[in-house]
Scaffold this motif. Structure first.
Motif, PDB file in Angstrom:
ATOM      1  N   MET A 129      -1.148  -2.126  -4.534  1.00 47.93           N
ATOM      2  CA  MET A 129      -0.382  -2.869  -5.529  1.00 47.93           C
ATOM      3  C   MET A 129      -0.371  -4.342  -5.140  1.00 47.93           C
ATOM      4  O   MET A 129      -0.383  -4.684  -3.954  1.00 47.93           O
ATOM      5  N   TYR A 183       0.848  -1.202   0.000  1.00 48.74           N
ATOM      6  CA  TYR A 183       0.000   0.000   0.000  1.00 48.74           C
ATOM      7  C   TYR A 183       0.880   1.247   0.000  1.00 48.74           C
ATOM      8  O   TYR A 183       0.809   2.092   0.886  1.00 48.74           O
ATOM      9  N   ALA A 202      -1.380   3.936  -3.559  1.00 47.92           N
ATOM     10  CA  ALA A 202      -1.778   2.876  -4.487  1.00 47.92           C
ATOM     11  C   ALA A 202      -1.932   1.573  -3.725  1.00 47.92           C
ATOM     12  O   ALA A 202      -1.244   1.339  -2.731  1.00 47.92           O
ATOM     13  N   ASP A 228       2.986   7.352  -3.450  1.00 46.17           N
ATOM     14  CA  ASP A 228       3.454   7.700  -4.785  1.00 46.17           C
ATOM     15  C   ASP A 228       4.271   8.978  -4.700  1.00 46.17           C
ATOM     16  O   ASP A 228       3.723  10.071  -4.552  1.00 46.17           O
ATOM     17  N   ARG A 234      -6.130   3.025  -7.224  1.00 40.74           N
ATOM     18  CA  ARG A 234      -5.598   4.224  -6.580  1.00 40.74           C
ATOM     19  C   ARG A 234      -6.663   4.755  -5.637  1.00 40.74           C
ATOM     20  O   ARG A 234      -7.533   5.519  -6.043  1.00 40.74           O
ATOM     21  N   VAL A 286       5.712   3.534  -4.573  1.00 38.23           N
ATOM     22  CA  VAL A 286       5.217   2.875  -5.782  1.00 38.23           C
ATOM     23  C   VAL A 286       6.394   2.366  -6.611  1.00 38.23           C
ATOM     24  O   VAL A 286       6.377   1.235  -7.113  1.00 38.23           O
ATOM     25  N   THR A 342       6.948  -1.434  -7.767  1.00 34.00           N
ATOM     26  CA  THR A 342       7.013  -1.709  -9.205  1.00 34.00           C
ATOM     27  C   THR A 342       8.283  -2.492  -9.529  1.00 34.00           C
ATOM     28  O   THR A 342       8.253  -3.472 -10.282  1.00 34.00           O
ATOM     29  N   GLU A 382       1.963  -4.730  -9.451  1.00 34.71           N
ATOM     30  CA  GLU A 382       1.202  -3.881 -10.357  1.00 34.71           C
ATOM     31  C   GLU A 382       0.145  -3.122  -9.577  1.00 34.71           C
ATOM     32  O   GLU A 382      -0.408  -3.637  -8.591  1.00 34.71           O
ATOM     33  N   VAL A 383      -0.141  -1.904 -10.011  1.00 30.45           N
ATOM     34  CA  VAL A 383      -1.189  -1.104  -9.376  1.00 30.45           C
ATOM     35  C   VAL A 383      -2.537  -1.745  -9.677  1.00 30.45           C
ATOM     36  O   VAL A 383      -2.871  -1.999 -10.835  1.00 30.45           O
TER      37      VAL A 383
END
Length: 194
Positions: A186, A145, A184, A148, A178, A165, A169, A174-175
């Motif tokens: 993820m 979580y 995000a 960003d 939002r 993020v 990544t 992957e997101v």
């Protein structure tokens, strides 16, 4: 530097290393990764010593996360357990479940990197260790979580405890959605261990 950092799952023998990582000052020393484990009233009614005792008991009972080591020195921590181990996640608008979400994924909720070891790839090593830790315990889905930093570049280190993020990544996440402009949810699917 990342190649020099190794991670190990926390167990009953890890307490001294955990106290080194969490220290005696700052946010980690006041939280001891209990924010997502306690209700708000329990959080408010529990002092830092009691929070430390809770993490100690959790480490003795199982493995609530991973520690990063540089040689013989503990340099960081990541909390990773099933979503259900964190009751506050179900109440948060950032992490609240939807009908499409897996019922009990594993969750990486917190990173702590000692001040003198930041910006050396420790968080990246911790995320890799968290993935392996979860996979070895049967996890098939894992979530994070993060914040960003593209949407909010001037975050303090304390505000990055969820991870970023870009970190997730780089770990193959992957997101999924939002829930806010700066956060995000993820997710990554894991292949079974073995």
């Amino acid at each position: 530097m990342t190649d020099d950092v190794v991670t190990r799952s926390v167990d009953a023998s890890s307490w001294d290393a955990l106290t080194t990582v969490f220290g005696t000052r700052g946010d980690p020393a006041g939280c001891w990764c209990q924010w997502f484990k306690l209700s708000r009233s329990d959080w408010d009614g529990t002092d830092r010593t009691q929070k430390a005792e809770l993490l100690h008991a959790q480490a003795d009972a199982g493995s609530p996360g991973v520690l990063a080591w540089l040689g013989d020195e503990p340099v960081g921590w990541a909390a990773v357990e099933p979503f259900s181990a964190y009751p506050s996640l179900a109440r948060s608008p950032i992490t609240r479940r939807t009908a499409e979400d897996p019922s009990d994924p594993w969750a990486v909720t917190c990173f702590v990197v000692r001040l003198e070891h930041r910006r050396k790839g420790v968080a990246r090593a911790l995320l890799r260790g968290a993935l392996e830790h979860a996979r070895e315990r049967g996890a098939t889905v894992i979530e994070g979580y993060p914040v960003d930093t593209g949407a909010r570049p001037k975050l303090s280190a304390a505000e990055r405890y969820h991870g970023t993020v870009s970190l997730f990544t780089s770990g193959g996440f992957e997101v999924v959605r939002r829930p806010s402009a700066t956060r995000a949810l993820m997710r990554r699917t894991l292949q079974p261990a073995g």
